[in-house]
Design an enzyme around this catalytic site. Sequence first.
Site, PDB file in Angstrom:
ATOM      1  N   CYS A  62       0.834  -1.211   0.000  1.00  0.00           N
ATOM      2  CA  CYS A  62       0.000   0.000   0.000  1.00  0.00           C
ATOM      3  C   CYS A  62       0.866   1.258   0.000  1.00  0.00           C
ATOM      4  O   CYS A  62       2.002   1.251   0.464  1.00  0.00           O
ATOM      5  CB  CYS A  62      -0.866   0.019   1.248  1.00  0.00           C
ATOM      6  SG  CYS A  62      -1.907  -1.425   1.419  1.00  0.00           S
ATOM      7  N   ARG A  93       5.149  -0.036  -6.172  1.00  0.00           N
ATOM      8  CA  ARG A  93       5.154  -0.841  -4.950  1.00  0.00           C
ATOM      9  C   ARG A  93       4.166  -2.002  -5.012  1.00  0.00           C
ATOM     10  O   ARG A  93       4.245  -2.928  -4.209  1.00  0.00           O
ATOM     11  CB  ARG A  93       4.820   0.035  -3.746  1.00  0.00           C
ATOM     12  CG  ARG A  93       5.850   1.117  -3.508  1.00  0.00           C
ATOM     13  CD  ARG A  93       5.436   1.991  -2.360  1.00  0.00           C
ATOM     14  NE  ARG A  93       5.364   1.230  -1.127  1.00  0.00           N
ATOM     15  CZ  ARG A  93       6.385   1.045  -0.301  1.00  0.00           C
ATOM     16  NH1 ARG A  93       7.544   1.571  -0.580  1.00  0.00           N
ATOM     17  NH2 ARG A  93       6.250   0.341   0.795  1.00  0.00           N
ATOM     18  N   TRP A 103      -3.174  -2.592  -1.432  1.00  0.00           N
ATOM     19  CA  TRP A 103      -2.847  -3.979  -1.809  1.00  0.00           C
ATOM     20  C   TRP A 103      -3.643  -4.845  -0.846  1.00  0.00           C
ATOM     21  O   TRP A 103      -3.363  -4.861   0.353  1.00  0.00           O
ATOM     22  CB  TRP A 103      -1.344  -4.199  -1.650  1.00  0.00           C
ATOM     23  CG  TRP A 103      -0.828  -5.480  -2.217  1.00  0.00           C
ATOM     24  CD1 TRP A 103      -0.435  -5.721  -3.504  1.00  0.00           C
ATOM     25  CD2 TRP A 103      -0.588  -6.706  -1.509  1.00  0.00           C
ATOM     26  NE1 TRP A 103       0.011  -7.008  -3.636  1.00  0.00           N
ATOM     27  CE2 TRP A 103      -0.071  -7.645  -2.435  1.00  0.00           C
ATOM     28  CE3 TRP A 103      -0.776  -7.114  -0.190  1.00  0.00           C
ATOM     29  CZ2 TRP A 103       0.265  -8.939  -2.075  1.00  0.00           C
ATOM     30  CZ3 TRP A 103      -0.439  -8.408   0.164  1.00  0.00           C
ATOM     31  CH2 TRP A 103       0.079  -9.309  -0.779  1.00  0.00           C
ATOM     32  N   ASN A 124      -1.628   2.054   5.872  1.00  0.00           N
ATOM     33  CA  ASN A 124      -0.778   0.938   5.428  1.00  0.00           C
ATOM     34  C   ASN A 124      -0.512   0.062   6.634  1.00  0.00           C
ATOM     35  O   ASN A 124      -0.233   0.585   7.712  1.00  0.00           O
ATOM     36  CB  ASN A 124       0.579   1.445   4.936  1.00  0.00           C
ATOM     37  CG  ASN A 124       0.489   2.198   3.634  1.00  0.00           C
ATOM     38  OD1 ASN A 124      -0.582   2.336   3.067  1.00  0.00           O
ATOM     39  ND2 ASN A 124       1.621   2.707   3.174  1.00  0.00           N
ATOM     40  N   GLY A 125      -0.552  -1.232   6.458  1.00  0.00           N
ATOM     41  CA  GLY A 125      -0.265  -2.130   7.575  1.00  0.00           C
ATOM     42  C   GLY A 125      -1.475  -2.980   7.904  1.00  0.00           C
ATOM     43  O   GLY A 125      -2.413  -3.083   7.109  1.00  0.00           O
ATOM     44  N   GLU A 164      17.578 -17.636  -8.376  1.00  0.00           N
ATOM     45  CA  GLU A 164      17.238 -16.254  -8.715  1.00  0.00           C
ATOM     46  C   GLU A 164      16.744 -16.152 -10.171  1.00  0.00           C
ATOM     47  O   GLU A 164      15.787 -15.431 -10.463  1.00  0.00           O
ATOM     48  CB  GLU A 164      18.462 -15.354  -8.470  1.00  0.00           C
ATOM     49  CG  GLU A 164      18.293 -13.884  -8.824  1.00  0.00           C
ATOM     50  CD  GLU A 164      17.150 -13.176  -8.088  1.00  0.00           C
ATOM     51  OE1 GLU A 164      16.551 -13.751  -7.179  1.00  0.00           O
ATOM     52  OE2 GLU A 164      16.836 -12.043  -8.480  1.00  0.00           O
ATOM     53  N   LYS A 182      13.056 -14.739 -11.169  1.00  0.00           N
ATOM     54  CA  LYS A 182      12.854 -13.604 -12.082  1.00  0.00           C
ATOM     55  C   LYS A 182      11.839 -13.979 -13.161  1.00  0.00           C
ATOM     56  O   LYS A 182      10.942 -13.208 -13.483  1.00  0.00           O
ATOM     57  CB  LYS A 182      14.166 -13.168 -12.756  1.00  0.00           C
ATOM     58  CG  LYS A 182      15.165 -12.445 -11.913  1.00  0.00           C
ATOM     59  CD  LYS A 182      14.791 -11.017 -11.580  1.00  0.00           C
ATOM     60  CE  LYS A 182      13.965 -10.868 -10.355  1.00  0.00           C
ATOM     61  NZ  LYS A 182      14.525 -11.002  -9.041  1.00  0.00           N
ATOM     62  N   GLU A 227       8.286 -14.220 -11.707  1.00  0.00           N
ATOM     63  CA  GLU A 227       7.720 -12.960 -11.237  1.00  0.00           C
ATOM     64  C   GLU A 227       7.087 -12.129 -12.340  1.00  0.00           C
ATOM     65  O   GLU A 227       6.027 -11.552 -12.151  1.00  0.00           O
ATOM     66  CB  GLU A 227       8.816 -12.097 -10.578  1.00  0.00           C
ATOM     67  CG  GLU A 227       9.205 -12.557  -9.204  1.00  0.00           C
ATOM     68  CD  GLU A 227      10.290 -11.679  -8.605  1.00  0.00           C
ATOM     69  OE1 GLU A 227      10.160 -11.296  -7.449  1.00  0.00           O
ATOM     70  OE2 GLU A 227      11.289 -11.369  -9.294  1.00  0.00           O
ATOM     71  N   HIS A 229      17.033 -36.425  -8.487  1.00  0.00           N
ATOM     72  CA  HIS A 229      16.244 -36.972  -7.375  1.00  0.00           C
ATOM     73  C   HIS A 229      14.774 -36.616  -7.496  1.00  0.00           C
ATOM     74  O   HIS A 229      14.124 -36.348  -6.498  1.00  0.00           O
ATOM     75  CB  HIS A 229      16.832 -36.485  -6.049  1.00  0.00           C
ATOM     76  CG  HIS A 229      18.243 -36.925  -5.868  1.00  0.00           C
ATOM     77  ND1 HIS A 229      18.597 -38.193  -5.489  1.00  0.00           N
ATOM     78  CD2 HIS A 229      19.406 -36.256  -6.090  1.00  0.00           C
ATOM     79  CE1 HIS A 229      19.917 -38.296  -5.458  1.00  0.00           C
ATOM     80  NE2 HIS A 229      20.428 -37.136  -5.821  1.00  0.00           N
ATOM     81  N   LYS A 233       6.442  -4.576  -4.186  1.00  0.00           N
ATOM     82  CA  LYS A 233       7.886  -4.323  -4.109  1.00  0.00           C
ATOM     83  C   LYS A 233       8.410  -4.557  -2.702  1.00  0.00           C
ATOM     84  O   LYS A 233       9.495  -5.092  -2.514  1.00  0.00           O
ATOM     85  CB  LYS A 233       8.148  -2.868  -4.545  1.00  0.00           C
ATOM     86  CG  LYS A 233       9.597  -2.452  -4.494  1.00  0.00           C
ATOM     87  CD  LYS A 233      10.391  -3.123  -5.578  1.00  0.00           C
ATOM     88  CE  LYS A 233      11.869  -2.826  -5.484  1.00  0.00           C
ATOM     89  NZ  LYS A 233      12.660  -3.919  -6.092  1.00  0.00           N
TER      90      LYS A 233
END
Length: 609
Positions: A2, A27, A75, A101-102, A482, A486, A489, A505, A604
């Site tokens: 948010c 964000r 968000w 926010n929160g 990573e 990427k 995402e 395996h 973000k």
Amino acid sequence: MCGIVAYVGNKPCQQLLLEGLKRLEYRGYDSAGIAVLEKGKLRVCKSIGRVQNLEDKLEENGGLSGNLGMAHTRWATHGGVTDINAHPHIDDKVGIALIHNGIIENYASLKTYLEEKGHTFKSQTDTEVLAMLIGELYEGDLERAVQAALREVTGAYSIAVICEKEPNVLVVARKGSPLIVGIGNGEYFVASDASAIVSHTATAFTLDDYNVVKITPEGFHTSTIHNVPVTPRIEQLEIELQEIELGGYQHFMRKEIYEQPKALRNCLRGRIDVKEGRVILGGLAGLAKELTKLRRVVLTAQGTALHAAMIGEYLLEDLAKLPAVAEYASEFRYRNPIIEDGTAVIAVSQSGETADTLAALREAKERGALSLGVVNAVGSSIPRETDAGVYLRVGPEIGVASTKAFVGQVCVLTLITLFLGRRRFMSTEHCSELLKALDSLPEKIEQVLTQDEAIRKVTEKYCDRENWLFLGRGYNYPTALEGALKLKEISYIHAEGMPAAEMKHGPIALISEGMPAVFIANRGRQYDKVMSNIQEVRARGGHVIAVATEGDHEIKRYAEDVLYVPDIAEPLSPMLTVVPLQLMAYHAAVIRGHDVDKPRNLAKSVTVE
Ligand code: G6P
């Protein structure tokens, strides 16, 4: 996650607030809203989707005029993505609007209490409860009502509140979620992220937890939620406007991939003495004694930062001969971790605000660990709570998919390793040699970037496939993770990263004709073993894309496609091998038509657990 923007001053604020929201779009959010006091009356507009939708809606309705207002990007956590659940939330009885926010953790019991008092709720959010609570406690002074309400609240918040009864007053407060007040000439700008205010002013202060600020065009007053006065530390923001603008690039992610050489130069500046084999880290200088006594290091982080932390684990054990382990902060904090004497915990984070990382850090501190931060965002929560730390200095990262922060994190962890290594077993010569290699990295990344078009072409060949594997060993096992992250995402392709040896395996069952398998196959201690793994994939019809060391022609016999990176000492290689993977993910997303900088569902900075 948010975002908050608020304004009080002498200018009409609608446009200014919308511009602020656009700076916070990166964000991650799913709805937006605005409230303005127009001739003493609250006017509110909300919309799901992009800030542009809100702007269109405002235009259809003739817009809002007024010099005091606030805006929010939400968000969703409590309650779905709807106009009603979007902020601001209103208490009709007094005429209060609030953005938040929160998470208000005790919202359910507060809601029951307020319902008993006759309040009815329109939304499913925890935020509306706080708006009503402030209304309930309002006795003619908004600042006091906010303080009183926050004394009843558990959870995390940064909030902005306005009230029809006090048409010149904006009240903001913070606990556990960032908030900054920018000071202009007879005007004030509030935001959850400095990028929303730097185009107006560079003079600002950050709220501490439990601080409440009452702002009018004439000035501001800071206190705690218990009404104890506080003197804020006013500072100059270091962010340049160009750092948060696209500057000719189509996407922030691409800009930031290209900024990596410069970012590393900034990260290294003044910190390495190649000739003397010395690392100079001002942030750790005061801890010389504690650091020489270190016996174990726990690196903790989430997401991309965890992958950097995993490389840190390899670096610390291999080069500084210090037992080290990298752990998801979310797991570490809840599993009753054992912290023995001589343990340091390193929290690795771009934003310095990731809720789980912050909580893991607090847990480790409580158990007696020395706490260190490897953080990009200056003045964020993690560096404020650690004993010491080293900033990345890579500049603001706007792209949701982290790129330059990753290489910055690995670079700083390398510096910390060499700093500690020299105080333990590492010779000047060995350190010098690695520092020389580190110094050459920016130029080598530049060389990788020149192959951008070749990387795009390879990506184009495979980007209609829905399942990919990323495989690496040793230092480049985290790089494989990573690379897979990427791709997931931003292109929404299913990708799995793993140690190349682990493939046999189980995951090998997935390999079918034409499945892309990206191998990080640069020259290093396990090169031959990686070659064997490549053959195993080939034998089952998989298509191998290898990231290999320049001059390795042999590998063309085994891989369909080869992307070359310059040769470099193996411990430093992830900072090079990751670059083609970042570009592959970027091109795949663009080719598949996705919004690279606003990937679906992602934020973000994840400031909730
Ligand atoms: C989110 C971001 C990731 C990031 C992770 C940790 O999930 O989308 O890109 O790696 O948080 O963030 P931090 O700010 O702590 O590095």
